[in-house]
Every structure is written in C-alpha cells, then in structure tokens.
Enzyme design. Structure first.
Site, PDB file in Angstrom:
ATOM      1  N   SER A 219      12.808  -5.058   1.020  1.00 17.34           N
ATOM      2  CA  SER A 219      12.044  -6.825   1.344  1.00 17.34           C
ATOM      3  C   SER A 219      10.641  -5.895   0.238  1.00 17.34           C
ATOM      4  CB  SER A 219      11.573  -6.067   2.977  1.00 17.34           C
ATOM      5  OG  SER A 219      10.591  -7.517   3.264  1.00 17.34           O
ATOM      6  N   TYR A 232       8.981  -2.628  10.310  1.00 19.84           N
ATOM      7  CA  TYR A 232       9.815  -3.189   9.886  1.00 19.84           C
ATOM      8  C   TYR A 232       9.380  -2.901   7.991  1.00 19.84           C
ATOM      9  CZ  TYR A 232      12.638  -6.322   6.779  1.00 19.84           C
ATOM     10  OH  TYR A 232      13.857  -6.933   5.880  1.00 19.84           O
TER      11      TYR A 232
END
Length: 380
Positions: A219, A232
């Site tokens: 990501s 995250y």
C-alpha cells in the site's frame, strides 16, 4: 567523390526519417502514445538546424529509430498453459476480480478465501471454469495453510506453483494512533504481515520448483506516513521491507519478487458500517478516562465519515490493477514495483522529495478531514 558520399548520407538520413515516421504512425495505430510523434518532430528540427555533419545526422536518427522500435514494441506474455497461481483473499475486492481475470486468461487458479461459504466464494464456484478451485484459506490459520499446500502440491506435480499473490489484508478502521486498541495493531500485523510471511514460506518450495514469482499487495500507506493509518501503514511497511529483502535472496534461485502499491480503489478492505460501529465500540470501551477526555466521543464517532469520504473518492475501475497484475505474473521481465491507478506515484514522490515539514503539512490536510476536532484542543 566527397559530394557523392554526402549525397548518399543525405539520402540515408531522409530515408531513416521516413522509417521513423512509419514506425510512429504504426505505434499510434496500435494505440500507443502519440508523444513519440512530438519527439520525432522536435528531434528532426534540432537535427536539421543544429547538426551539419551528415554522418552525425544519420547516427542520431538511427538511435531514434531504434528507440521508437524497441520501446513501443508490444511485449509478448508468457503462455498461461500449465501455469498455476494461488491468490489469497478472493472472497471480494481485488482477489475476487483477479481470480476471475486470470481464470478467463487460461491460468490454473487456486482462489483462497476466508470463508468458502461466503457469497463471493460461492459466486466464484458458480461462474468460474473448471480451472479455478476455491480453497478455504485463512492465512492466520497454520492448519489451513498446510492443507492448502498439500492439495496444491498434489495438483501441480512437477510443474510446481508459478505464482503466489499475497492479496489478503485488512484495514477496517481509520483513527489516531494513540486511541487505536492494541488488539487492532495485532490484527493488522497478524493478517497483513505475519500471515503473508507464513504462506510465502509454505509455498516457496513449489515456486522455486517452477522458478516462478511472488507478488505481494502492499500500500502507499506502507511507504508514506498517513494520518489515521498508523497500524495499517506499519503492517504494510513490514510487507514491503520483507519482500524487498527476499527479492535479493531469491534471485539466485530464479524466483522473482514483486511489490504492488495500488492507488485508492473501491474494495471491501474499508469494511462496512456495521464493522465501523463495532470498531468504535472497541475504541470507546478501551480508552482511559484521561485519553477519552482529550479526544471526546464526538471526535471518535466522526472517524466513520473519514472512511465514507475515502470510499466515495476511490475508483471503481479495477482494470489498471488487473492489467498490472497480469504483467507481473506473465511478463518475461516483470517490474520490481507496480503502482496501478491514477496518482499512485504522486504521494510517494511527494514524500521522497519534499521537506518533511512541507509533506507533513500537505498530507495532514488531505487525510485529516472534517470539522470535528479532539475535545482537548478546545481547551488549549
């Protein structure tokens, strides 16, 4: 004699220019970028105005012709026949779409799902070809990984497994790092990082057998520090560093390791409103009185709107992601990194090249949205 040589070189120069034009028009007809046409015009004008030596003109145009030919040339993908791929997290989102996409491309697809009775898993079973097998595969469950490994090893035989796509992941909620429960941090690490490492280790012998490749979905949050994504982002940063390290280790075995950092797409990774409400309750029930007084319930509840805004701003067209994954899996010379989606390069570029104080200011304005502020800020 010199005049004859000059005349021949001049003729060769114009002939090469005609060949360049032909190649450019062919590339445009194939749907390639017309930017090469602009490059030719500019280069031709520069050559005509500034270069007087015919020998140099011919040499430069030859180089230009070669560049147009090789850069614009369509790469031939590897055949899909007898190539098997395991994709984790196929219940929905990227994994579900990728399993269908590769199945239609003729690959043998093993689609790992968190729940084989979920609507997405049942839909795959119903619609896919016989070349696609849905497997119960919770990547945090070692016994399920072992069972999937044994099954795939029997099915692939001496050919081995061509590709593993580490796609399964969780995001679930966005909130300040101070108020995020430790249980959420542990879940991020268990699913996004430890689970992908365990499944990679389990299937590496089969991938080494085929001299195949490992593709891991990371990501932008794993490279760029984004407000609200502390847990995250940390888990995805671990994914990126782990894969970058094993890329160097596995190259001697003929195994390629690839990292994908997509832009914002509409997938189920953001979770549902029911899941958001459950996460809010976990946060509210776990905070100390001091921290609760600093942030306030109104601020914590406003986090849901951030998630809703992120979802509405995300692209629903996963085509760029699927095309990049196809290239990563079947290209003879895949890239080390892919950034599918519009603007996927922008935030990493900003973070790498801007002063930290400037990039922090820009990123915080983009990702700290809404008018609601922590309660304690009003007392300062």
């Amino acid at each position: 004699m010199d005049g004859l040589v000059e005349g021949c070189l001049g003729f060769l120069y114009y002939l090469l220019m005609v060949i360049c034009v032909g190649l450019l028009l062919l590339r445009v007809a194939e749907g390639r970028s017309a930017r090469w046409l602009g490059l030719l015009v500019v280069s031709g004008m520069m050559l005509s105005c500034w270069v007087h030596s015919c020998v140099l003109k011919v040499g430069l145009v030859s180089v230009l012709c070669s560049v147009i030919h090789y850069v614009g040339k369509e790469e031939v993908m590897l055949p899909t026949l007898d190539k098997a791929v395991l994709i984790t997290g196929c219940d929905s989102g990227f994994g579900h779409d990728l399993a269908r996409f590769l199945d239609s491309a003729g690959m043998r697809v093993f689609a790992g799902v968190l729940n084989e009775l979920s609507p997405g898993a049942l839909k795959l079973k119903e619609d896919a070809s016989p070349n696609l097998t849905v497997l119960q595969l919770d990547i945090t469950d070692s016994s399920q990984i072992t069972q999937a490994h044994q099954y795939i090893k029997r099915q692939t035989g001496k050919a081995g497994l061509w590709a593993l796509v580490n796609n399964a992941g969780v995001l679930g909620y966005v909130c300040d790092g101070e108020i995020m429960p430790i249980a959420m941090y542990k879940k991020y690490l268990d699913v996004n990082f430890i689970g992908s490492v365990e499944i990679t280790q389990a299937f590496l012998p089969l991938i080494r057998q085929s001299k195949g490749r490992i593709i891991s979905i990371s990501s932008m949050a794993g490279e760029v520090p984004l407000a609200g994504f502390a847990g995250y982002g940390a888990s995805k940063a671990a994914v990126s560093i782990y894969n970058a390290a094993i890329r160097q280790e596995l190259i001697r075995w003929g195994v390629k390791v690839i990292i994908v950092q997509p832009a914002a797409f509409k997938t189920n990774i953001l979770g549902s409103r029911e899941q958001w409400t459950h996460a809010q309750q976990a946060i509210l029930s776990g905070l100390s009185k001091e921290v609760m007084a600093s942030y306030g319930e109104e601020y914590i509840l406003s986090m849901q709107q951030r998630l809703a805004d992120m979802s509405s701003a995300s692209s629903s067209d996963t085509g760029p992601f699927l095309e990049d994954l196809k290239d990563a899996i079947l290209s003879p010379r895949p890239k080390h990194f892919y950034h599918p989606g519009s603007g996927a390069w922008a935030l990493p570029f900003l973070h790498r090249h801007c002063p930290t104080s400037l990039s922090d200011r820009i990123l915080s304005r983009v990702f700290i949205t809404g008018d609601t502020q922590p309660a304690g800020l009003g007392e300062l």
